[in-house]
Design an enzyme around this catalytic site. Structure first.
Site, PDB file in Angstrom:
ATOM      1  N   CYS A  22      24.483  -5.951   8.653  1.00 31.86           N
ATOM      2  CA  CYS A  22      25.521  -6.651   9.035  1.00 31.86           C
ATOM      3  C   CYS A  22      24.978  -8.172   9.500  1.00 31.86           C
ATOM      4  CB  CYS A  22      26.202  -6.274  10.242  1.00 31.86           C
ATOM      5  SG  CYS A  22      25.496  -5.933  11.834  1.00 31.86           S
ATOM      6  N   LYS A  33      -1.261  27.516   8.208  1.00 30.68           N
ATOM      7  CA  LYS A  33      -0.489  26.089   7.735  1.00 30.68           C
ATOM      8  C   LYS A  33      -1.696  25.337   7.116  1.00 30.68           C
ATOM      9  CE  LYS A  33       3.915  26.425   7.751  1.00 30.68           C
ATOM     10  NZ  LYS A  33       4.867  25.501   8.227  1.00 30.68           N
ATOM     11  N   CYS A  65      20.014  -7.604  11.829  1.00 32.47           N
ATOM     12  CA  CYS A  65      20.465  -6.165  11.127  1.00 32.47           C
ATOM     13  C   CYS A  65      20.337  -6.568   9.749  1.00 32.47           C
ATOM     14  CB  CYS A  65      21.589  -6.034  11.515  1.00 32.47           C
ATOM     15  SG  CYS A  65      22.216  -4.416  10.562  1.00 32.47           S
ATOM     16  N   GLU A  92      -2.554  35.677   0.729  1.00 27.35           N
ATOM     17  CA  GLU A  92      -1.812  35.289  -0.344  1.00 27.35           C
ATOM     18  C   GLU A  92      -1.242  33.896  -0.237  1.00 27.35           C
ATOM     19  OE1 GLU A  92       0.884  38.882  -0.225  1.00 27.35           O
ATOM     20  OE2 GLU A  92       2.486  37.554  -0.535  1.00 27.35           O
ATOM     21  N   ASP A 130       5.998  27.522  -1.216  1.00 30.86           N
ATOM     22  CA  ASP A 130       6.798  26.539  -0.579  1.00 30.86           C
ATOM     23  C   ASP A 130       8.219  26.510  -1.668  1.00 30.86           C
ATOM     24  OD1 ASP A 130       7.601  24.884   1.144  1.00 30.86           O
ATOM     25  OD2 ASP A 130       6.674  23.076   0.557  1.00 30.86           O
ATOM     26  N   LYS A 160       1.252  30.874   0.592  1.00 29.40           N
ATOM     27  CA  LYS A 160       2.564  30.809   1.147  1.00 29.40           C
ATOM     28  C   LYS A 160       3.158  29.798  -0.126  1.00 29.40           C
ATOM     29  CE  LYS A 160       4.873  29.825   5.409  1.00 29.40           C
ATOM     30  NZ  LYS A 160       5.915  28.767   4.854  1.00 29.40           N
ATOM     31  N   CYS A 166      20.726  -2.331  16.469  1.00 26.61           N
ATOM     32  CA  CYS A 166      21.907  -3.270  16.053  1.00 26.61           C
ATOM     33  C   CYS A 166      22.893  -2.951  16.958  1.00 26.61           C
ATOM     34  CB  CYS A 166      22.246  -2.948  14.600  1.00 26.61           C
ATOM     35  SG  CYS A 166      23.919  -3.724  14.189  1.00 26.61           S
ATOM     36  N   CYS A 182      29.224  -2.500  12.787  1.00 25.54           N
ATOM     37  CA  CYS A 182      28.177  -2.426  11.340  1.00 25.54           C
ATOM     38  C   CYS A 182      28.624  -1.283  10.471  1.00 25.54           C
ATOM     39  CB  CYS A 182      26.776  -2.243  12.092  1.00 25.54           C
ATOM     40  SG  CYS A 182      25.687  -2.092  10.740  1.00 25.54           S
TER      41      CYS A 182
HETATM   42  S1  IVH Z   1       6.184  37.407   3.917  1.00 25.45           S
HETATM   43  C1  IVH Z   1       8.697  38.938   7.763  1.00 25.45           C
HETATM   44  N1  IVH Z   1       4.626  36.025   1.728  1.00 25.45           N
HETATM   45  O1  IVH Z   1       7.486  31.842   4.464  1.00 25.45           O
HETATM   46  C2  IVH Z   1       8.381  37.813   6.773  1.00 25.45           C
HETATM   47  N2  IVH Z   1       6.152  34.803   3.306  1.00 25.45           N
HETATM   48  O2  IVH Z   1       8.057  31.611   7.669  1.00 25.45           O
HETATM   49  C3  IVH Z   1       7.397  38.291   5.707  1.00 25.45           C
HETATM   50  N3  IVH Z   1       6.883  32.857   2.200  1.00 25.45           N
HETATM   51  O3  IVH Z   1      10.316  33.126   5.268  1.00 25.45           O
HETATM   52  C4  IVH Z   1       7.207  36.917   4.691  1.00 25.45           C
HETATM   53  N4  IVH Z   1       5.435  32.733   0.697  1.00 25.45           N
HETATM   54  O4  IVH Z   1      10.297  32.677   2.899  1.00 25.45           O
HETATM   55  C5  IVH Z   1       5.643  36.044   2.937  1.00 25.45           C
HETATM   56  N5  IVH Z   1       3.579  35.252   0.195  1.00 25.45           N
HETATM   57  C6  IVH Z   1       4.401  35.151   1.295  1.00 25.45           C
HETATM   58  C7  IVH Z   1       5.111  34.091   1.312  1.00 25.45           C
HETATM   59  C8  IVH Z   1       5.959  34.080   2.216  1.00 25.45           C
HETATM   60  C9  IVH Z   1       6.169  32.096   1.374  1.00 25.45           C
HETATM   61  C10 IVH Z   1       7.644  32.312   3.214  1.00 25.45           C
HETATM   62  C11 IVH Z   1       9.002  33.202   3.398  1.00 25.45           C
HETATM   63  C12 IVH Z   1       9.015  33.170   4.954  1.00 25.45           C
HETATM   64  C13 IVH Z   1       8.156  32.037   5.357  1.00 25.45           C
HETATM   65  C14 IVH Z   1       7.291  32.462   6.488  1.00 25.45           C
END
Ligand code: IVH
Length: 664
Positions: free
Chosen positions: A405, A308, A402, A112, A116, A114, A420, A425
Site C-alpha cells: 500500500c 534427523k 510498504c 531404516e 519424508d 525415515k 506497515c 492495507c
Molecule cells: S516407525 C510408533 N518407520 O516418521 C511410530 N516411521 O515421527 C512408528 N516415518 O509418524 C513409526 N519413515 O510417519 C517409522 N521407516 C519408518 C518411517 C517412519 C517415516 C514417519 C512416520 C511417523 C514419523 C515419526
C-alpha cells in the site's frame, strides 16, 4: 460365460504380476504397451460384464470416485510419532533408557530410512483392502481409501486372509514426480508445492480420486501391527514383502549403537541419489517381544527413535531481494535465487527474515550466498560468500515503504521488525482473513488465499464478519472462476459449521498480536466468554498463569479500539458462538485450575484417566518435570521424574492426596 471368466482371471493375474514387478520391485517384466493393451482389454470386458468386477481388479486402481468430504476414522491403536535424535550422544541416551527397562537381555536394532511423506494405516479384512486412513491427530484419521486404492504399489488384495490385518507405512511422492507435478502447476498458473511431502499430503486429501491416480503416489510399508505373529521387526518386513508390499531395501539389523551410527552414515551418503526424499533414519529395537517392556511416553514409543539429518546447504546466486507484508503488518524480506537443488527440491526463493538480518551479514544483490533447507522449514539464506567480486556490488538498503500500500513503514526502537501500520492495507486484510479461516482458528474449509484474494478484489469480503454474509453472494460465488456449485455449497456449509466453534478458536482467529493458539486457549478457559475478556483490566489479565505483560497489554489495546469492539458485536449478531465449550475447566478448584502437573509411576487407573480429570479442572498436564511444574502426581515405582521433582523442590502428591485435594 465360463470362458469370459477365465479370460478375465488370466488378465487380472497377469496385470497384478506385472504391476508388482513394475511398481514395487522396479523390474518390469513386459513393455508398457503390453500392460496397457491387457488393461484396456480388461476394462472393456468388465464394462460388458460389470457383475464380474472384483475388489482386487487392477481396473479398480484408476480412480474416479468423487467424495463430498472424508469421513473420520478412529484408529484401533493410536498412531504415535517418534522422539528425535540429532547426534551420537542422543542415540546413546536412547539406548541407556532401554537398558534401564530391560536388564541383562540381549537385543539388537533395526535401522531404516525415515521416509519424508505422510503416515498411512492400511487395513485389510479377509485379504481385501478395507481402509486407508491418514494419521490425523493420531486418534482419529481421515478415511482416504478411495485415493489409497489408486496407489499402484499398494495391493488391493493380499495372501493373508485373516479377518483383520493392519499395516502402517508412509505415502510419498518421488522427487521425479514432484518436479513433474510442479512444472505442470507452473504452466497452469497454480501455486507450486513446497516439497514432495506437502505435494503428497495435498494429493492424498483430494476428494476426486482421479487426481490422486494421475499424480502417481507411492508407499513404503514399515510396520506390521500384529506383533504376536513374529518375534522381530525384520521378520515382519520379510512377510510384508512376500505379500507384495513395497519395503525399503536400505533397512539393516545393527548389533549396537556404534553399528547403528555407521549405518546412519551409509544411508546419509546415499541420500541425494535416492529417488525419494528422506529426512532421517528410524532406529527401532528389532525384537518385538521387548516393545511392551520398554514401553511408551504419552506421545511416542521408547523402543524407537528418529535420527534427523542435518539441514542441507548449497551455494547459489542471489538475484534479488523483495519484501512482503503479513497479517500483522510485519515486513519480511525474501531472496529470489538462481534455482538450486537442495534436499531433492528446486529452491528459487528463500527467506532473509528482516532488514537487520540482511544488513548485519552485509548480504548484497548479485552476490553468491549459502542457502539452507531443513525439512519443513522454508529455505533460508545463511550468509554471503564474500569472493573477490563481492565488494564491487552495491550495499543493500532497507525499504521505507510498504510493498503493497506504499505507506511509510514503522519500526519500534530496539525491535528488529518493520511494520506497515495502515489498517486498510489490502495485503494485511487478506492475510488476516486467511488466518481467521485457518485450521487452528475457525477452520473454514474451501477458502484458500487465492479465493480470499478474489473475494476481496470483488468486494465480497473485507472484514471477518463479511465471511458470515457470503451466502448473499451465492450465485456470484458460483460464477467466480473455478468455484462451481459444489465447492460453494461446501464452503457455505463449512462457514455455517464454524459458527459453533468454541471460543478459543475465534479468539485465536482474531489475530490479536501475541495471542497464539495456546494463549487463546488459556484466556478462553479462564474467562469462559468473550464479554468477560473484553472488559478485563490489564492487572486482571496479568494475574493469569502464562499471561505476561506483553500479552496483557496487547489484549487490552485490542479491545480499546472501537472498530474491534464493533466487530465482536457484529459477530455476536451473526450468531457466532462466544462461549468456551471445552470439557476442560468445567470444574473449578483454585488449587488445581491452570496449574501444571506431571504424572509418573503406576496409579490405580491408567494415566489418561488422571490426565482427563485434571484437564476437566483446567490444569495442564505436561511430560517433563521442570522448575515451572506445580505438582508431580506420583504413583508406585516412580523413577527419574520423582527424583528430579524432589531435587527441584516441587510439590509431590500421592494418588490419595490428589483425590483428597479434588474432594473425590
Ligand atoms: S516407525 C510408533 N518407520 O516418521 C511410530 N516411521 O515421527 C512408528 N516415518 O509418524 C513409526 N519413515 O510417519 C517409522 N521407516 C519408518 C518411517 C517412519 C517415516 C514417519 C512416520 C511417523 C514419523 C515419526
Amino acid at each position: 460365460m465360463k470362458q469370459i471368466i477365465e479370460k478375465i482371471n488370466k488378465l487380472k493375474e497377469n496385470l497384478n504380476k506385472w504391476g508388482h514387478a513394475y511398481y514395487v520391485l522396479d523390474k518390469p517384466l513386459v513393455d508398457d504397451s503390453e500392460y496397457d493393451k491387457s488393461l484396456n482389454e480388461l476394462i472393456k470386458l468388465e464394462s460388458q460384464y460389470p457383475q464380474l468386477i472384483t475388489l482386487d481388479s487392477p481396473t479398480q486402481k484408476v480412480g474416479g470416485v468423487v467424495m463430498d468430504k472424508f469421513e473420520k476414522y478412529k484408529h484401533k491403536q493410536p498412531m504415535l510419532s517418534l522422539a528425535n535424535a540429532f547426534n551420537e550422544e542422543d542415540l546413546e541416551n536412547f539406548n541407556d533408557q532401554i537398558l534401564k527397562e530391560i536388564e541383562n537381555k540381549k537385543y539388537n536394532f533395526f535401522v531404516e530410512p525415515k521416509i519424508d511423506g505422510l503416515s498411512i494405516s492400511l487395513i485389510y479384512k479377509n485379504g481385501n483392502l478395507f481402509k486407508g486412513v491418514t494419521r490425523g491427530d493420531g486418534i482419529y484419521g481421515e478415511d482416504v481409501t478411495s485415493n489409497v486404492k489408486t496407489i499402484k504399489s499398494i495391493p488391493l488384495s493380499i495372501s493373508d486372509k485373516s479377518e483383520y490385518v493392519e499395516i502402517r507405512g508412509e505415502v510419498f511422492l518421488s522427487k521425479n514426480e514432484f518436479e513433474k507435478l510442479n512444472k505442470q502447476r507452473l504452466l497452469n498458473d497454480e501455486e507450486i508445492f513446497a516439497n514432495p511431502r506437502n505435494a503428497a499430503a495435498g494429493t492424498l486429501r483430494q476428494l476426486d480420486s482421479s487426481i490422486a491416480s494421475s499424480r502417481k503416489l507411492d508407499a513404503f510399508l514399515y510396520y506390521f501391527m500384529d506383533r504376536e505373529k513374529f518375534h522381530t521387526h525384520s521378520d515382519s518386513l520379510k512377510y510384508l514383502e512376500t505379500m507384495n508390499f513395497k519395503v525399503n531395501s536400505l533397512g539393516k539389523i545393527c548389533n549396537n549403537i556404534k553399528e547403528v551410527y555407521e549405518h546412519i552414515q551409509t544411508i546419509l551418503l546415499q541420500r541425494e541419489k535416492l529417488e525419494y526424499e528422506i529426512d532421517g533414519v528410524v532406529v527401532k529395537i528389532n525384537d518385538f517381544d521387548l516393545y511392551e517392556k520398554v514401553g511408551y511416553t504419552a506421545k511416542s514409543p521408547k523402543w524407537a527413535i528418529a535420527f534427523k539429518f542435518p539441514a542441507e546447504t548449497k551455494q547459489t546466486k542471489l538475484k534479488n531481494i523483495f519484501s512482503t507484508v503479513g497479517r500483522t503488518g510485519r515486513i519480511t524480506y525474501n531472496a529470489s535465487l538462481e534455482p538450486v537443488q537442495i534436499a531433492g527440491t528446486t529452491v528459487q526463493a528463500a527467506t532473509l527474515h528482516n532488514a537487520d538480518f540482511i544488513i548485519q551479514r552485509d548480504i548484497r544483490i548479485g552476490g553468491e550466498v549459502k542457502v539452507k533447507k531443513a525439512g519443513d522449514i522454508i529455505p533460508e539464506v545463511i550468509s554471503p560468500i564474500q569472493d573477490e567480486n563481492y565488494f564491487s556490488l552495491k550495499k543493500w538498503k532497507e525499504e521505507k515503504k510498504c510493498p503493497q500500500c506504499h505507506s511509510i513503514l514503522e519500526r519500534v526502537e530496539g525491535e528488529v521488525d518493520q511494520y506497515c501500520i495502515n489498517s486498510q492495507c489490502p495485503r494485511k486484510i487478506v492475510r488476516g482473513l486467511e488466518h481467521f479461516v485457518s485450521r487452528d482458528a475457525m477452520n473454514i474449509e474451501g477458502l484458500s488465499i487465492k479465493i480470499i484474494e478474489k473475494l476481496y478484489d470483488n468486494k465480497f469480503v473485507s472484514t471477518v464478519s463479511d465471511i458470515y454474509k457470503l451466502n448473499k453472494f451465492r450465485q456470484q460465488l458460483i460464477e467466480l472462476d473455478k468455484m462451481g456449485e459444489k465447492s460453494v455449497k461446501n464452503l457455505l456449509e463449512s462457514i455455517e459449521i464454524s459458527k459453533a466453534n468454541s471460543l478459543e478458536k475465534l479468539f485465536f482467529g482474531l489475530g490479536i498480536r501475541h495471542v497464539g493458539k495456546k494463549t487463546a486457549k488459556t484466556l478462553a478457559l479462564s474467562f469462559k466468554n468473550i464479554d468477560k475478556i473484553s472488559t478485563i483490566t490489564f492487572e486482571e489479565l496479568e494475574q493469569i498463569n502464562d499471561v505476561g505483560p506483553i500479552v496483557a497489554k496487547s489484549v487490552c489495546d485490542w479491545f480499546t479500539i472501537k472498530q474491534n469492539r464493533e466487530l465482536i458485536k457484529e459477530l455476536n449478531e451473526l450468531k457466532i458462538n462466544m462461549q468456551y465449550l471445552g470439557n476442560e475447566g468445567t470444574k473449578n478448584n483454585d488449587k488445581i485450575t491452570l496449574k501444571s502437573f506431571v504424572i509418573t509411576g503406576t496409579l490405580s487407573k491408567p494415566r489418561n484417566y488422571f490426565k482427563d480429570l485434571l484437564e476437566e479442572y483446567g490444569a495442564k498436564v505436561i511430560d517433563t518435570v521442570s522448575k515451572k511444574t506445580d505438582f508431580l502426581l506420583a504413583g508406585n515405582e516412580a523413577g527419574s521424574k520423582l527424583e528430579k521433582a524432589q531435587k527441584l523442590g516441587i510439590n509431590i502428591l500421592s494418588e490419595e492426596q490428589f483425590l483428597e485435594m479434588i474432594g473425590e
